[in-house]
Each structure stands twice: as structure tokens, then as C-alpha cells.
Design a protein around this motif. Structure first.
Motif, PDB file in Angstrom:
ATOM      1  N   UNK A 273       0.843  -1.191   0.025  1.00  0.00           N
ATOM      2  CA  UNK A 273       0.080   0.088  -0.076  1.00  0.00           C
ATOM      3  C   UNK A 273       0.975   1.149   0.011  1.00  0.00           C
ATOM      4  N   UNK A 274       2.096   1.300   0.688  1.00  0.00           N
ATOM      5  CA  UNK A 274       2.867   2.354   0.837  1.00  0.00           C
ATOM      6  C   UNK A 274       3.291   2.503  -0.636  1.00  0.00           C
ATOM      7  N   UNK A 275       3.786   1.553  -1.360  1.00  0.00           N
ATOM      8  CA  UNK A 275       4.214   1.825  -2.606  1.00  0.00           C
ATOM      9  C   UNK A 275       3.342   2.498  -3.452  1.00  0.00           C
ATOM     10  N   UNK A 276       1.878   1.786  -3.387  1.00  0.00           N
ATOM     11  CA  UNK A 276       0.977   2.159  -4.188  1.00  0.00           C
ATOM     12  C   UNK A 276       0.639   3.636  -4.114  1.00  0.00           C
ATOM     13  N   UNK A 277       0.486   4.036  -2.720  1.00  0.00           N
ATOM     14  CA  UNK A 277       0.130   5.416  -2.510  1.00  0.00           C
ATOM     15  C   UNK A 277       1.300   6.356  -3.057  1.00  0.00           C
ATOM     16  N   UNK A 278       2.441   5.951  -2.650  1.00  0.00           N
ATOM     17  CA  UNK A 278       3.607   6.936  -3.021  1.00  0.00           C
ATOM     18  C   UNK A 278       3.615   7.099  -4.659  1.00  0.00           C
ATOM     19  N   UNK A 279       3.372   5.974  -5.477  1.00  0.00           N
ATOM     20  CA  UNK A 279       3.345   5.905  -6.690  1.00  0.00           C
ATOM     21  C   UNK A 279       2.434   6.802  -7.333  1.00  0.00           C
ATOM     22  N   UNK A 280       1.172   6.637  -6.513  1.00  0.00           N
ATOM     23  CA  UNK A 280      -0.317   7.085  -7.175  1.00  0.00           C
ATOM     24  C   UNK A 280      -0.028   8.821  -7.288  1.00  0.00           C
ATOM     25  N   UNK A 281       0.925   9.279  -6.133  1.00  0.00           N
ATOM     26  CA  UNK A 281       0.823  10.746  -6.226  1.00  0.00           C
ATOM     27  C   UNK A 281       1.636  11.530  -7.412  1.00  0.00           C
ATOM     28  N   UNK A 282       2.549  10.433  -7.589  1.00  0.00           N
ATOM     29  CA  UNK A 282       3.750  11.060  -8.592  1.00  0.00           C
ATOM     30  C   UNK A 282       2.705  11.124 -10.119  1.00  0.00           C
ATOM     31  N   UNK A 283       2.130   9.679 -10.567  1.00  0.00           N
ATOM     32  CA  UNK A 283       1.473  10.078 -11.728  1.00  0.00           C
ATOM     33  C   UNK A 283       0.211  11.033 -11.806  1.00  0.00           C
ATOM     34  N   UNK A 284      -0.235  11.504 -10.782  1.00  0.00           N
ATOM     35  CA  UNK A 284      -1.377  12.471 -10.824  1.00  0.00           C
ATOM     36  C   UNK A 284      -0.626  13.482 -11.313  1.00  0.00           C
ATOM     37  N   UNK A 285       0.259  14.102 -10.629  1.00  0.00           N
ATOM     38  CA  UNK A 285       1.055  15.223 -10.882  1.00  0.00           C
ATOM     39  C   UNK A 285       1.596  15.136 -12.467  1.00  0.00           C
ATOM     40  N   UNK A 286       2.286  13.813 -12.831  1.00  0.00           N
ATOM     41  CA  UNK A 286       2.573  13.886 -14.135  1.00  0.00           C
ATOM     42  C   UNK A 286       1.433  13.995 -15.184  1.00  0.00           C
ATOM     43  N   UNK A 287       0.452  13.646 -14.704  1.00  0.00           N
ATOM     44  CA  UNK A 287      -0.710  13.959 -15.786  1.00  0.00           C
ATOM     45  C   UNK A 287      -1.394  15.148 -15.870  1.00  0.00           C
ATOM     46  N   UNK A 288      -1.227  15.785 -14.698  1.00  0.00           N
ATOM     47  CA  UNK A 288      -1.392  17.249 -14.904  1.00  0.00           C
ATOM     48  C   UNK A 288      -0.503  18.062 -15.736  1.00  0.00           C
ATOM     49  N   UNK A 289       0.559  17.649 -15.407  1.00  0.00           N
ATOM     50  CA  UNK A 289       1.601  18.412 -16.444  1.00  0.00           C
ATOM     51  C   UNK A 289       1.435  17.990 -17.752  1.00  0.00           C
ATOM     52  N   UNK A 290       1.061  16.850 -18.038  1.00  0.00           N
ATOM     53  CA  UNK A 290       0.559  16.354 -19.581  1.00  0.00           C
ATOM     54  C   UNK A 290      -0.331  17.107 -19.877  1.00  0.00           C
ATOM     55  N   UNK A 291      -1.449  17.520 -19.379  1.00  0.00           N
ATOM     56  CA  UNK A 291      -2.654  18.390 -19.723  1.00  0.00           C
ATOM     57  C   UNK A 291      -2.077  19.837 -19.837  1.00  0.00           C
ATOM     58  N   UNK A 292      -1.155  20.163 -19.173  1.00  0.00           N
ATOM     59  CA  UNK A 292      -0.592  21.524 -19.429  1.00  0.00           C
ATOM     60  C   UNK A 292       0.081  21.324 -20.657  1.00  0.00           C
TER      61      UNK A 292
END
Ligand code: ZN
Ligand code: ZN
Ligand code: ZN
Ligand code: ZN
Length: 764
Positions: A273-292
């Protein structure tokens, strides 16, 4: 290849569907075995199939145009928006002159003008305006929406629409959606395959956790992990960059998060779960960047994605409608940040899915949590995300958002601890007003005298092994099968491999007869009312004419409100012989086999193409009397074939099988108490047979010195009813009287003892 055959209408010119017909005129390597190439399938597609498109935005318009060109001719479209000037660049069906007009209407007009012979019926409004009847008319539903809430609603509505009695109620849902540079198309067979709600946790987090929650009042394991990664990592490790693929880094976060979880008595922090949560935070930011970043790339790229998805959705609709090829199983993903990457996989049904799952979601919470904290958790948790939940235990409401009186009455519970209201290991039913689990009554209907109930009255079998799991509830959802008054309909899945069940009669009617609202069997004995009423000599007082039924039910309700619970006159006439009979017949353990799916009506006709995915049973039905039961007869306990069968078997087992000679209409009683008189026998006979009119008793011939009597009826039917009621004997003055059939005149084969044979069937 000749076209323009039987399936064509006047508007179809020569070779209009030349290319499509290449697929429909002959089977191909990937066609379903049930595919019947030729005119019939073309006729279905072009003249019979009714399809609904939800949403007339960018994706919806593309889908509409594609469907029309493929040959779907009866298309409906529903959309609640009007055209804004900003829509014009991407939504190609709209022109500047259309600004301000409803999207659904403009899109329908445009498609009908450009594609001759197509009927597009628009509805300008919300999908929630429409009820089950509206959605029931379609063969297929395609969703081209951007709203998560609306998709959850239509998904839950179509899952709820599946009626176990009616295979045609299963409406395939094709869901297309884009989000920035990602898109997906999927096929959902409601209740059969993974639904929209099943995959809710694949969405990006709706909100990030408030920093004050993470810092001060963690409730979830995720809160502890975020605390470790967002606050503790920079504090302890300084500028060192967190690498989510470095086991040492994850291990460090895990131990910090676990320690914090222990401090706050939170369970569930694991390494993965730790790995999942931490990884999940990063892609969320990445996809925001992608939209920008996307803003700098040509917008044609995003239009291209929409076109691909619309084509995919339309392609699936065509395959499902025609069976010409295997359809998508079940999730197609498209990622278009740099080039286009696509991926198809089978998303699996989630056992704990609040919409289509059959099992309760287990969650352990700390003993000192308040109801309010639990509600926040339900809103935040990734796989639940229920806004404004209402909570109840099987016994009582905990907190209800609606109606206002109930909200006010339950509001004080918000501050109470959950452990005060729910026992350890107890279950809580969660409903949400934004989903069709808990529809509120429309304000304009006159609901005087109608019941609103929080929980149904059900037998153990109908409840299934997991009681009160996610019941959907529709107030005044249909009219009661016996009194015809609208009532609160509940619907639930009683366990895995079972069919969905619904309540069919109202609570008042159920209470009057002490029966289950769904199967109509007696709640105590699990038997049809006719069997119970015969054994206990209960008089059937309910009116059976349509006019009086509603009045009667209302009357009964008033009686119950007056505290008069003894609606059934059980006990006054019941004898120990009758109770003994019920004990022998009663089904004391739940009989879950009764919850199996119904037989597939398509399979019976040889037309089911759902194969092993079909939720209905593929068996040939056993045709007999038992398949023709009606609610009224079962409820009132008259002419119920199931009851007849049970009693006939029992009567025979007790040695009272009706003799073959139909002229025998008398029963022989022996071992009468010494105190018995002809009058006392008559009284006991009449009391024990409330369903047999007194006028049908021809005579009672009492032979006092032999302590026996003949009870002679005017007709065979009454005698048979008496034999059923007296299968275990007849009680008189605390003594058990034995019962046998009388013998026919002049016959020596009869089982009855030969006592005063001249009295048999002789009028007194
Ligand atoms: Zn589901
Ligand atoms: Zn009723
Ligand atoms: Zn039942
Ligand atoms: Zn089937």
C-alpha cells in the motif's frame, strides 16, 4: 453483391450499405456461432434495434454520426446542456447560429438532415429525469459523457434494471470517456461483467488529503503514508530525492507510516500500500503536467483521440447488435501523450462493488470513531467515494440525509461513537442520494396512506447468507402485488451465484399474513400460507375483490397502529395436531437453492448468445402446475399449486390418500373422547375447517358406544380439504381423534374399519 433486399426501406438506395453488408451477409472467422448471416440481422439492425446515446458533447456527437452511418436507424440522444461558443471548435455538429440551443436537439436535427432515413429522437434534460420504463425500451446504451457522477448513475440504474425474471432487461452499456490525453472504451454487461463502479479506484484521486488531516487527525492508512512521504521525508532526509522504485526508500516510508498508524490505532499500512500510495501521487502530478503540456500541442491530437474512441464505441455497438463478431472483453485504454498507445484487458468484477457486488465490504475501524468520522472516511476512500451517505443497521437508522424529519431525528448520532450504535462485527447499510440506491419520492405524488419503510420484512432464505448488504431502495417503486398500493421496493443480491431479489408485496400485507415480502412464504415455518392456514385453521378474512383490497389494507394498517398486533387469529383455533403437522412440514433452515437464477428465456428459444457469461440458467424448464403461480392466490392461500402438492404428499404419508372412488365423500373418526356428542363433533369440525363452507357438511353420524363417527360432506372437494387439515388427526377435549377415509358402498377393500357401514354417506 446484391443489396436493397428485404431489410431495406424506401430511403435505402442501391448499395447504401454495401460495405457493412460484407460483414453481415456471411459468417467470418471471428463470428459468434449464434450469428445468422443475412436479411434477419440486417432487419434487426436497421428496423428494430433501438439505441440510446447519452451525451451530445464532443464524444457524443462523434458517436451519433458513426452510428447513423453504420446503419442504426432508431437512435435516441439525451443531454442536459446548451451549446456554448467554446464548443464550436471541437463539437463538429454545431454552428455559430446554434449557440444557446440544446445540444441534444441540434445534434439530432443535424444527423437527420445529413443521413437520410435515420430517426434521432432527442431529449433535452437530465438522465435522472427518466425512469426505468424509459431505459427499458432500448437494446443498447452508449455513454459519451465526461461526468463521473452521471456515469455512476446510469451504470447503477442499468444494473438495477436487470430483472431476474426477464433476460431482456439486461442492457449492454458501452462507456466511452476521455480525460486529457487518456481515453477508454469499455463494454459493461450489467450484473455480469465488471461495472463502472467496480473500476472506481482506477480514477485519479478526486481530492488530495487535506494537510491538516494528514498532520493532526489521520484516519486512513493512506493518511499515515502521506504523512511519511510528504512531511517526514523532507524533514528527515533533507534534499534527497524520493525514488519510488528504490526498495530502501519505500521501506523507510513504510516503517515511519506503520509507527504512526500504530500510534493512532489505524490498521492496514502495508509495504505494497505504501508503494501504491507513493507511486499514485507521482502519476497524478505527471498527468496534470501532460494536460498543461497538451496546450502547446495541436488540438487536432485530442480531436483524433475522440474520433478513435467514438469509432471504438460504435464498433462495439455494431458487434453486440448483430453478433457478427466477438465484442470487447471488456476494457480498451488509449493513451495519447506521445504518439498513441493502446491496451485491452479484462477488468474484473469487484466482489465488494457497491453496485453489482454481492458481498459486504469489510472494514475495521477504531472503537472510538464517531459516526461523523466514519462518514468522512466513506467519502474519501478511493473505492467507495460516496458523497452524502446515509447509514443504517439492520435494526435502526444511524444517520439519514433525507427526509428532513429523519435527518433531524438522526443528527444527534453524528457525534456518537460507532461502537455505541453498532455491535462488534455488525453490518451497516450505506446508501447515497446521488446514486439510484435511495431514490426519494417525487414531491408531486400523493403519498397519503402509502408506506415508507426503512427495511423490508424478509425470510432468511430471501435475505441470503449475508443479511442487509447494500439493498437498493425505491420509495413507491411499484404497486403491491396484493393490495395494489404503491410501496417501498427493495432490491438486493442474496449472495454470489444468486439472482437479484425484490420485494413484491407491501409491508402491511406482509404483516397481515406474517409472510416474507418477496417469496410470500410464512416467516416462521417457510411454508405457503395455504398450508399454514389449513394446519392452524386460520380463517382467510382478506377481501379478494379489487375494490375492497386497498380499503382493507388501509384498515389493517390503522389496526396495527392502534397496537393491535394480533391480526392473525392464530392460537384460538389451532390444535396440537395442526401444530405437529406444521412442525413436520416446516423448513427450518434457509434454502438458498431457491435463490438461483431463473432459466434463460433466450436459451429456451435457442437464441441465447451470451454463452457462459449469461447470468440466467441454461436449462430446459420443467413444465408443470408449479410454474403457473399467481401472487393473489399464493398470498390469500387458495388454489396454490405448491401448497396443494405439499399437503397432498403429507396427507398421503399420513395414510389419508384420497380413495380412487370419487363417490367417497366421508371421513371416519375414531377414538373420540367419551364426552363427545354429535353437536360437539359438529362444532370441532366447523372450527377446524374455516375454508370449507358450513353448508358443505351434509351430516355427522355419531356412534357413541364405539366412540366413532362419520363426517359426511356434500362434495368430494370438501372431504379432501378436511383430510388435508386432519392429516395428523383432530384434537377434541385434549384427546387425539384418529381420521380415516370412509369406504365405498359395498366395497370390502377400503382401509377404513367396517363400523356401521350402512351409515357411510347416508344422510342422517
Ligand atoms: Zn460493479
Ligand atoms: Zn399490500
Ligand atoms: Zn422469502
Ligand atoms: Zn442465456
Amino acid at each position: 453483391m446484391a443489396t436493397g433486399n428485404g431489410s431495406a426501406t424506401s430511403s435505402d438506395w442501391q448499395d447504401r450499405y454495401y460495405h457493412v453488408d460484407q460483414i453481415l451477409d456471411r459468417p467470418g472467422p471471428r463470428t459468434d456461432p449464434s450469428f445468422l448471416a443475412g436479411d434477419e440481422v440486417k432487419d434487426f439492425l436497421r428496423n428494430k434495434c433501438k439505441i440510446l446515446v447519452i451525451g451530445a458533447g464532443g464524444l457524443g456527437c462523434e458517436i451519433l454520426a458513426n452510428l447513423a452511418l453504420t446503419g442504426f436507424k432508431d437512435i435516441h440522444v439525451i443531454d442536459m446542456d446548451t451549446i456554448d461558443i467554446s464548443n464550436l471548435n471541437r463539437q463538429f455538429l454545431f454552428r455559430p447560429a446554434d449557440v444557446g440551443r440544446p445540444k441534444a436537439i441540434v445534434a439530432a436535427e443535424y444527423v437527420m438532415k445529413r443521413v437520410p432515413g435515420i430517426k434521432v429522437t432527442p431529449y433535452y434534460g437530465k438522465i435522472q429525469d427518466k425512469g426505468d420504463d424509459y431505459y427499458m425500451q432500448f437494446n443498447l446504451v452508449i455513454c459519451g459523457l465526461d461526468s463521473v457522477e452521471a456515469r455512476r448513475w446510469i451504470n447503477a440504474t442499468l444494473v438495477n434494471l436487470v430483472d431476474p425474471e426477464n433476460p431482456e432487461s439486461l442492457k449492454p452499456l458501452i462507456d466511452g470517456g476521455t480525460e486529457g490525453f487518456k481515453g477508454q472504451a469499455r463494454v459493461i454487461l450489467p450484473t455480469v461483467s465488471s461495472c463502472y463502479e467496480c473500476s472506481l479506484d482506477m480514477l485519479n484521486k478526486p481530492t488530495t488529503f487535506p494537510i491538516c488531516t494528514i498532520a493532526n487527525t489521520p484516519r486512513l492508512p493512506e493518511h499515515c503514508i502521506e504523512w511519511a512521504s510528504v512531511l517526514e521525508w523532507p524533514r528527515a532526509r533533507g534534499d534527497e530525492k524520493l525514488d519510488t522504485d528504490d526498495p530502501e526508500h519505500i521501506g523507510w516510508l513504510y516503517s515511519i507510516a506503520a509507527a504512526r498508524a500504530k500510534e493512532f490505532k489505524i490498521e492496514g499500512v502495508t509495504w505494497s500500500l505504501t508503494q501504491g500510495v507513493v507511486k499514485n501521487v507521482i502519476p497524478a502530478i505527471a498527468s496534470t503536467n501532460a494536460i498543461i503540456a497538451g496546450m502547446r500541442t495541436p488540438s487536432s491530437h485530442s480531436i483524433y483521440l475522440t474520433e478513435v474512441l467514438a469509432a471504438a464505441c460504435c464498433n462495439e455497438a455494431f458487434k453486440i447488435a448483430t453478433s457478427s463478431a466477438a465484442y470487447l472483453n471488456n476494457y480498451f485504454m488509449l493513451i495519447g501523450t506521445e504518439g498513441v498507445y493502446s491496451y485491452t484487458f479484462e477488468h474484473e468484477k469487484r466482489d465488494h462493488c457497491p453496485v453489482c457486488g454481492g458481498e459486504a465490504l469489510e472494514m475495521s475501524i477504531s472503537r472510538d470513531w464517531t459516526v461523523e468520522q466514519l462518514m468522512e472516511l466513506l467519502t474519501e476512500k478511493q473505492n467507495i467515494q460516496i458523497k452524502k451517505p446515509s447509514l443504517a443497521t439492520p435494526e435502526k437508522p444511524i444517520y439519514f440525509q433525507q427526509p428532513p424529519q429523519l435527518e433531524e431525528a438522526t443528527r444527534p448520532n453524528l457525534e456518537k461513537k460507532v461502537s455505541e450504535l453498532v455491535p462488534d462485527g455488525g453490518e451497516i447499510t450505506v446508501t447515497a442520494s446521488s446514486l439510484p440506491f435511495n431514490k426519494m419520492p417525487k414531491a408531486d405524488i400523493n403519498k397519503a396512506g402509502w408506506e415508507q419503510s426503512e427495511f423490508p420484512i424478509l425470510c432468511e432464505t430471501c435475505l441470503g447468507p449475508n443479511p442487509f448488504i447494500r439493498m437498493s431502495k425505491q420509495e413507491f417503486g411499484r404497486s403491491c402485488g396484493t393490495c395494489a398500493r404503491p410501496f417501498t421496493v427493495f432490491r438486493w443480491n442474496p449472495g454470489s451465484g444468486a439472482r437479484y431479489k425484490t420485494t413484491v408485496i407491501c409491508q402491511t400485507c406482509a404483516k397481515v399474513k406474517n409472510v416474507c415480502q418477496t417469496c410470500l412464504l410464512d416467516l416462521e415455518y417457510g411454508l405457503p400460507t395455504q398450508v399454514r392456514d389449513t394446519a392452524l385453521a386460520i380463517q382467510n378474512e382478506a377481501p379478494t375483490s379489487d375494490i375492497n383490497r386497498e380499503y382493507y389494507a388501509q384498515n389493517m394498517e390503522n389496526k396495527m397502529e392502534d397496537g393491535n398486533q394480533a391480526l392473525m387469529q392464530v392460537g384460538t383455533r389451532a390444535t396440537s395436531a395442526g401444530k405437529e403437522m406444521l412442525k413436520q412440514l416446516a423448513r427450518t433452515n434457509p434454502y438458498y437453492k431457491r435463490n438461483r437464477p431463473h432459466i434463460c428465456s433466450f436459451f429456451v428459444k435457442g437464441e441465447c448468445n451470451r454463452g457462459s457469461e449469461c447470468p440466467f440458467r441454461h436449462e430446459k424448464p420443467v413444465e408443470n402446475d408449479l410454474s403457473h403461480q399467481n401472487i393473489q392466490d399464493r398470498y390469500h392461500g387458495r388454489d396454490d399449486p405448491v401448497a396443494r402438492k405439499i399437503m397432498a404428499n403429507h396427507t398421503e404419508a399420513q395414510g389419508l390418500k384420497p380413495p380412487e372412488d370419487e363417490n367417497i365423500t366421508s371421513l371416519f373418526l375414531s377414538s373420540l373422547p367419551a364426552s363427545a356428542t354429535e353437536l360437539s363433533i359438529r362444532t370441532h369440525v366447523a372450527n377446524s375447517l374455516p375454508q370449507v363452507p358450513a353448508s358443505q357438511l351434509r351430516s355427522v353420524v355419531h356412534v357413541a358406544k364405539s366412540r366413532c363417527a362419520f363426517v359426511n360432506f356434500k362434495d368430494r372437494n370438501s372431504a379432501e380439504r378436511a383430510a388435508e387439515a386432519w392429516a395428523n388427526g383432530l384434537d377434541m377435549d385434549d384427546e387425539r381423534v384418529l381420521v380415516k377415509w370412509g369406504r365405498s358402498k359395498g366395497s370390502a377393500k377400503s382401509a377404513a374399519p367396517i363400523v356401521g357401514p350402512s351409515a357411510v354417506a347416508a344422510p342422517a
